[in-house]
Design a protein around this motif. Structure first.
Motif, PDB file in Angstrom:
ATOM      1  N   ARG A  26       0.827  -1.202   0.000  1.00 51.84           N
ATOM      2  CA  ARG A  26       0.000   0.000   0.000  1.00 51.84           C
ATOM      3  C   ARG A  26       0.868   1.260   0.000  1.00 51.84           C
ATOM      4  N   ILE A  78      -8.958  -6.076  -0.593  1.00 56.47           N
ATOM      5  CA  ILE A  78      -9.617  -4.777  -0.482  1.00 56.47           C
ATOM      6  C   ILE A  78     -10.232  -4.604   0.901  1.00 56.47           C
ATOM      7  N   GLU A  79      -9.961  -3.463   1.508  1.00 57.18           N
ATOM      8  CA  GLU A  79     -10.482  -3.161   2.830  1.00 57.18           C
ATOM      9  C   GLU A  79     -11.880  -2.541   2.728  1.00 57.18           C
ATOM     10  N   GLU A  92     -11.791   1.396   1.744  1.00 54.12           N
ATOM     11  CA  GLU A  92     -10.592   1.442   0.909  1.00 54.12           C
ATOM     12  C   GLU A  92     -10.293   2.871   0.462  1.00 54.12           C
ATOM     13  N   ALA A 144      -5.850  -2.231  -7.601  1.00 56.93           N
ATOM     14  CA  ALA A 144      -5.984  -0.901  -7.009  1.00 56.93           C
ATOM     15  C   ALA A 144      -5.018   0.070  -7.673  1.00 56.93           C
TER      16      ALA A 144
END
Length: 304
Positions: free
Chosen positions: A143, A158-159, A162, A275
Protein backbone atom coordinates in the motif's frame (compact mmCIF):
# COMPACT_ATOMS: atom_id res chain seq x y z
CA UNK A 1 28.92 38.79 -20.73
CA UNK A 2 29.07 38.86 -24.51
CA UNK A 3 26.26 37.00 -26.26
CA UNK A 4 27.52 34.44 -28.76
CA UNK A 5 26.07 34.75 -32.26
CA UNK A 6 24.95 31.12 -32.09
CA UNK A 7 23.12 31.45 -28.77
CA UNK A 8 19.74 31.76 -30.47
CA UNK A 9 17.82 28.86 -31.93
CA UNK A 10 18.95 27.62 -35.32
CA UNK A 11 16.32 27.82 -38.09
CA UNK A 12 15.65 24.16 -38.86
CA UNK A 13 14.19 24.89 -42.31
CA UNK A 14 17.43 26.55 -43.43
CA UNK A 15 19.47 23.67 -41.99
CA UNK A 16 17.29 21.22 -43.91
CA UNK A 17 17.77 23.30 -47.06
CA UNK A 18 21.54 23.09 -46.61
CA UNK A 19 21.29 19.32 -46.22
CA UNK A 20 19.33 19.08 -49.47
CA UNK A 21 21.73 21.44 -51.27
CA UNK A 22 24.61 19.26 -50.14
CA UNK A 23 22.91 16.26 -51.73
CA UNK A 24 21.55 17.86 -54.91
CA UNK A 25 23.85 20.84 -55.48
CA UNK A 26 20.80 22.97 -56.22
CA UNK A 27 19.06 25.71 -54.20
CA UNK A 28 15.97 25.49 -56.39
CA UNK A 29 15.61 21.71 -55.87
CA UNK A 30 16.03 22.18 -52.12
CA UNK A 31 13.36 24.91 -52.11
CA UNK A 32 10.95 22.79 -54.15
CA UNK A 33 11.39 19.79 -51.84
CA UNK A 34 10.74 21.95 -48.78
CA UNK A 35 7.76 23.70 -50.38
CA UNK A 36 9.23 27.19 -50.09
CA UNK A 37 10.53 29.69 -52.63
CA UNK A 38 14.12 29.79 -53.83
CA UNK A 39 14.54 33.43 -52.68
CA UNK A 40 13.38 32.42 -49.19
CA UNK A 41 16.06 29.70 -49.01
CA UNK A 42 18.77 32.04 -50.32
CA UNK A 43 17.75 34.77 -47.86
CA UNK A 44 17.78 32.35 -44.92
CA UNK A 45 21.25 31.10 -45.79
CA UNK A 46 22.52 34.66 -46.21
CA UNK A 47 21.11 35.67 -42.83
CA UNK A 48 22.85 32.76 -41.11
CA UNK A 49 26.13 33.57 -42.82
CA UNK A 50 25.85 37.18 -41.68
CA UNK A 51 24.93 36.12 -38.16
CA UNK A 52 27.97 33.88 -37.76
CA UNK A 53 30.35 35.62 -40.14
CA UNK A 54 30.95 32.31 -41.94
CA UNK A 55 30.33 30.97 -45.43
CA UNK A 56 27.99 27.99 -45.54
CA UNK A 57 28.23 27.36 -49.32
CA UNK A 58 31.17 27.03 -51.70
CA UNK A 59 29.60 29.32 -54.25
CA UNK A 60 32.34 29.03 -56.87
CA UNK A 61 31.71 25.32 -57.27
CA UNK A 62 29.19 23.81 -59.65
CA UNK A 63 27.12 22.06 -58.51
CA UNK A 64 26.94 23.96 -55.22
CA UNK A 65 28.76 22.35 -52.32
CA UNK A 66 28.69 22.97 -48.60
CA UNK A 67 31.55 24.29 -46.56
CA UNK A 68 32.49 22.37 -43.43
CA UNK A 69 30.38 24.84 -41.46
CA UNK A 70 27.45 24.28 -43.80
CA UNK A 71 27.87 20.53 -43.39
CA UNK A 72 27.68 20.99 -39.59
CA UNK A 73 24.25 22.56 -40.02
CA UNK A 74 23.20 19.83 -42.45
CA UNK A 75 24.14 17.22 -39.82
CA UNK A 76 22.08 19.18 -37.27
CA UNK A 77 19.07 18.94 -39.59
CA UNK A 78 19.51 15.19 -40.12
CA UNK A 79 19.92 14.54 -36.40
CA UNK A 80 16.90 16.72 -35.56
CA UNK A 81 14.75 14.93 -38.12
CA UNK A 82 15.93 11.54 -36.84
CA UNK A 83 15.21 12.49 -33.24
CA UNK A 84 11.75 13.74 -34.24
CA UNK A 85 11.07 10.57 -36.18
CA UNK A 86 12.12 8.41 -33.24
CA UNK A 87 10.03 10.46 -30.80
CA UNK A 88 6.95 10.29 -33.02
CA UNK A 89 7.52 6.56 -33.50
CA UNK A 90 7.70 6.06 -29.74
CA UNK A 91 4.46 7.99 -29.29
CA UNK A 92 2.73 5.99 -31.99
CA UNK A 93 4.00 2.72 -30.51
CA UNK A 94 2.65 3.76 -27.11
CA UNK A 95 -0.67 4.89 -28.56
CA UNK A 96 -1.00 1.60 -30.44
CA UNK A 97 0.11 -0.43 -27.38
CA UNK A 98 3.14 -1.77 -29.24
CA UNK A 99 5.44 -0.81 -26.37
CA UNK A 100 5.37 0.19 -22.72
CA UNK A 101 5.79 -1.21 -19.22
CA UNK A 102 3.36 -1.80 -16.37
CA UNK A 103 4.79 -2.06 -12.84
CA UNK A 104 2.43 -4.35 -10.95
CA UNK A 105 2.63 -4.86 -7.20
CA UNK A 106 1.30 -8.07 -5.68
CA UNK A 107 0.67 -9.07 -2.06
CA UNK A 108 1.72 -12.67 -2.61
CA UNK A 109 0.27 -16.14 -2.67
CA UNK A 110 -3.44 -15.63 -3.41
CA UNK A 111 -2.58 -13.41 -6.34
CA UNK A 112 0.42 -15.41 -7.52
CA UNK A 113 -1.27 -18.84 -7.43
CA UNK A 114 -4.72 -18.09 -8.79
CA UNK A 115 -5.25 -14.61 -10.23
CA UNK A 116 -2.15 -13.14 -11.82
CA UNK A 117 -1.11 -16.04 -14.10
CA UNK A 118 -4.47 -16.09 -15.93
CA UNK A 119 -4.89 -12.33 -16.00
CA UNK A 120 -1.35 -11.58 -17.15
CA UNK A 121 -1.43 -14.31 -19.80
CA UNK A 122 -4.68 -12.92 -21.20
CA UNK A 123 -3.26 -9.38 -21.23
CA UNK A 124 -0.06 -10.55 -22.95
CA UNK A 125 -2.09 -12.22 -25.69
CA UNK A 126 -3.98 -8.99 -26.33
CA UNK A 127 -1.03 -6.59 -25.93
CA UNK A 128 2.20 -8.53 -26.58
CA UNK A 129 4.26 -5.34 -26.89
CA UNK A 130 3.59 -4.21 -23.30
CA UNK A 131 5.81 -5.76 -20.65
CA UNK A 132 4.53 -6.49 -17.14
CA UNK A 133 6.91 -6.29 -14.20
CA UNK A 134 5.50 -8.04 -11.09
CA UNK A 135 6.94 -7.23 -7.68
CA UNK A 136 5.75 -8.86 -4.45
CA UNK A 137 5.45 -6.96 -1.17
CA UNK A 138 3.84 -7.53 2.24
CA UNK A 139 0.37 -5.95 2.33
CA UNK A 140 1.28 -2.92 4.43
CA UNK A 141 4.38 -2.19 2.34
CA UNK A 142 2.49 -2.68 -0.92
CA UNK A 143 0.00 0.00 0.00
CA UNK A 144 2.89 2.34 0.72
CA UNK A 145 4.71 1.74 -2.57
CA UNK A 146 1.45 2.16 -4.49
CA UNK A 147 0.75 5.48 -2.76
CA UNK A 148 4.31 6.62 -3.50
CA UNK A 149 4.00 5.74 -7.18
CA UNK A 150 6.67 3.01 -7.14
CA UNK A 151 4.16 0.64 -8.78
CA UNK A 152 1.42 1.59 -11.22
CA UNK A 153 -1.22 -0.93 -10.12
CA UNK A 154 -1.42 -3.25 -7.12
CA UNK A 155 -3.44 -6.36 -6.44
CA UNK A 156 -4.74 -6.14 -2.88
CA UNK A 157 -7.09 -7.61 -0.37
CA UNK A 158 -9.62 -4.78 -0.48
CA UNK A 159 -10.48 -3.16 2.83
CA UNK A 160 -13.97 -2.01 3.86
CA UNK A 161 -13.08 1.69 3.77
CA UNK A 162 -10.59 1.44 0.91
CA UNK A 163 -8.62 4.61 0.16
CA UNK A 164 -7.59 3.54 -3.36
CA UNK A 165 -9.63 3.26 -6.52
CA UNK A 166 -10.30 -0.46 -6.91
CA UNK A 167 -11.50 -3.03 -9.41
CA UNK A 168 -12.83 -6.14 -7.59
CA UNK A 169 -11.58 -9.26 -9.38
CA UNK A 170 -12.47 -12.25 -7.24
CA UNK A 171 -13.85 -13.28 -3.85
CA UNK A 172 -11.90 -15.33 -1.35
CA UNK A 173 -12.45 -16.74 2.14
CA UNK A 174 -10.42 -18.06 5.03
CA UNK A 175 -10.22 -21.80 5.66
CA UNK A 176 -8.73 -23.96 8.38
CA UNK A 177 -5.76 -26.19 7.57
CA UNK A 178 -5.46 -29.42 9.60
CA UNK A 179 -2.92 -32.24 9.64
CA UNK A 180 -4.18 -35.48 8.11
CA UNK A 181 -5.75 -37.67 10.78
CA UNK A 182 -6.69 -34.71 12.98
CA UNK A 183 -9.72 -35.30 15.21
CA UNK A 184 -11.63 -32.43 13.54
CA UNK A 185 -11.19 -33.66 9.97
CA UNK A 186 -14.75 -34.98 9.79
CA UNK A 187 -16.31 -31.63 10.74
CA UNK A 188 -18.05 -29.70 7.97
CA UNK A 189 -17.19 -26.34 9.60
CA UNK A 190 -14.91 -25.19 12.38
CA UNK A 191 -15.40 -22.43 14.94
CA UNK A 192 -12.79 -20.47 16.85
CA UNK A 193 -13.53 -22.55 19.92
CA UNK A 194 -12.81 -25.74 17.94
CA UNK A 195 -9.27 -24.51 17.20
CA UNK A 196 -8.56 -22.92 20.58
CA UNK A 197 -6.66 -25.85 22.12
CA UNK A 198 -4.36 -26.74 19.20
CA UNK A 199 -0.95 -25.17 18.63
CA UNK A 200 -1.68 -22.45 16.08
CA UNK A 201 0.46 -21.37 13.13
CA UNK A 202 -0.35 -17.73 12.34
CA UNK A 203 0.24 -16.37 8.86
CA UNK A 204 2.15 -13.09 8.54
CA UNK A 205 0.57 -12.57 5.11
CA UNK A 206 -2.28 -10.28 4.22
CA UNK A 207 -4.94 -12.46 5.84
CA UNK A 208 -3.19 -12.43 9.25
CA UNK A 209 -5.25 -9.51 10.65
CA UNK A 210 -8.47 -11.19 9.46
CA UNK A 211 -7.51 -14.37 11.31
CA UNK A 212 -6.80 -12.51 14.52
CA UNK A 213 -10.09 -10.56 14.28
CA UNK A 214 -12.01 -13.80 13.69
CA UNK A 215 -10.66 -15.28 16.93
CA UNK A 216 -11.14 -11.99 18.81
CA UNK A 217 -14.80 -11.72 17.78
CA UNK A 218 -15.36 -15.11 19.40
CA UNK A 219 -13.48 -14.06 22.53
CA UNK A 220 -10.81 -16.68 21.82
CA UNK A 221 -7.04 -16.24 21.97
CA UNK A 222 -5.32 -18.93 19.86
CA UNK A 223 -2.20 -20.72 21.14
CA UNK A 224 0.19 -19.20 18.60
CA UNK A 225 3.36 -21.27 18.44
CA UNK A 226 4.70 -20.15 15.05
CA UNK A 227 4.29 -17.01 12.95
CA UNK A 228 5.13 -17.73 9.30
CA UNK A 229 5.20 -15.62 6.15
CA UNK A 230 5.45 -18.22 3.38
CA UNK A 231 2.37 -20.33 2.62
CA UNK A 232 4.43 -23.38 1.66
CA UNK A 233 6.16 -23.21 5.05
CA UNK A 234 2.79 -23.12 6.82
CA UNK A 235 1.63 -26.15 4.84
CA UNK A 236 4.83 -28.04 5.72
CA UNK A 237 4.43 -27.34 9.44
CA UNK A 238 0.78 -28.39 9.44
CA UNK A 239 1.65 -31.50 7.45
CA UNK A 240 4.28 -32.35 10.07
CA UNK A 241 1.59 -32.18 12.77
CA UNK A 242 3.10 -29.12 14.47
CA UNK A 243 -0.17 -27.24 14.60
CA UNK A 244 -3.24 -26.03 12.75
CA UNK A 245 -3.58 -22.85 10.73
CA UNK A 246 -6.01 -20.57 8.94
CA UNK A 247 -5.13 -19.05 5.59
CA UNK A 248 -6.89 -17.66 2.53
CA UNK A 249 -8.32 -20.40 0.33
CA UNK A 250 -6.90 -18.90 -2.86
CA UNK A 251 -3.44 -18.76 -1.30
CA UNK A 252 -3.34 -22.53 -1.00
CA UNK A 253 -1.22 -24.64 -3.31
CA UNK A 254 -2.38 -28.20 -3.96
CA UNK A 255 -2.41 -29.78 -0.48
CA UNK A 256 -4.17 -33.02 -1.37
CA UNK A 257 -2.56 -35.92 0.47
CA UNK A 258 -0.70 -33.49 2.74
CA UNK A 259 -3.28 -31.54 4.77
CA UNK A 260 -7.02 -31.26 5.19
CA UNK A 261 -9.00 -28.08 4.46
CA UNK A 262 -12.18 -27.23 6.42
CA UNK A 263 -14.43 -24.13 6.02
CA UNK A 264 -14.85 -21.74 8.95
CA UNK A 265 -17.96 -20.66 10.82
CA UNK A 266 -18.73 -17.84 10.70
CA UNK A 267 -17.35 -17.42 7.20
CA UNK A 268 -14.59 -14.84 6.75
CA UNK A 269 -14.94 -13.46 3.22
CA UNK A 270 -12.56 -11.06 1.53
CA UNK A 271 -12.45 -9.42 -1.89
CA UNK A 272 -9.30 -9.26 -3.97
CA UNK A 273 -8.92 -6.62 -6.62
CA UNK A 274 -6.63 -4.32 -8.54
CA UNK A 275 -5.98 -0.90 -7.01
CA UNK A 276 -4.60 2.41 -8.22
CA UNK A 277 -4.23 5.87 -6.78
CA UNK A 278 -6.51 8.62 -8.00
CA UNK A 279 -3.61 10.28 -9.83
CA UNK A 280 -3.18 10.00 -13.60
CA UNK A 281 -0.92 7.17 -14.71
CA UNK A 282 2.69 8.03 -15.60
CA UNK A 283 2.31 6.47 -19.07
CA UNK A 284 -0.22 5.02 -21.50
CA UNK A 285 0.63 1.34 -20.85
CA UNK A 286 -0.62 1.25 -17.21
CA UNK A 287 -3.86 2.90 -18.33
CA UNK A 288 -4.25 0.21 -21.01
CA UNK A 289 -3.76 -2.49 -18.35
CA UNK A 290 -6.29 -0.82 -16.02
CA UNK A 291 -8.88 -0.61 -18.79
CA UNK A 292 -8.28 -4.29 -19.60
CA UNK A 293 -8.78 -5.26 -15.94
CA UNK A 294 -11.92 -3.16 -15.71
CA UNK A 295 -13.54 -5.49 -18.24
CA UNK A 296 -12.87 -8.59 -16.14
CA UNK A 297 -15.93 -9.87 -14.32
CA UNK A 298 -15.97 -10.48 -10.58
CA UNK A 299 -15.99 -14.25 -10.08
CA UNK A 300 -16.38 -14.63 -13.83
CA UNK A 301 -14.63 -17.07 -16.16
CA UNK A 302 -10.92 -17.02 -16.84
CA UNK A 303 -9.97 -13.63 -18.33
CA UNK A 304 -9.44 -13.71 -22.04
Amino acid sequence: MKTLPGSQDLPLTVARALDLIGRTGSVSEAAETLGVTQPAVSKGIAQLEARFGLSLLQRGARPLRLTEEGEALARFARQSDLAQSQALGALEDARSNRRGTVRLGSFGSSASFHILPKTLAAFARKHPGISLEVQEFPDDELRKVLAEGLVDVAILSIEVNETFEVLPITADKLVALLPLGHALMSRRQLTAADLADDPFILTKGGSGPLVERWFAQAGIRPRITHTILQVNSIVALVQAGLGVSIIAEQALPDVSGRCHVVPLHPTVPRTIGFARTGRPFRAHAPDTFWQFCSRLELLGPDPG
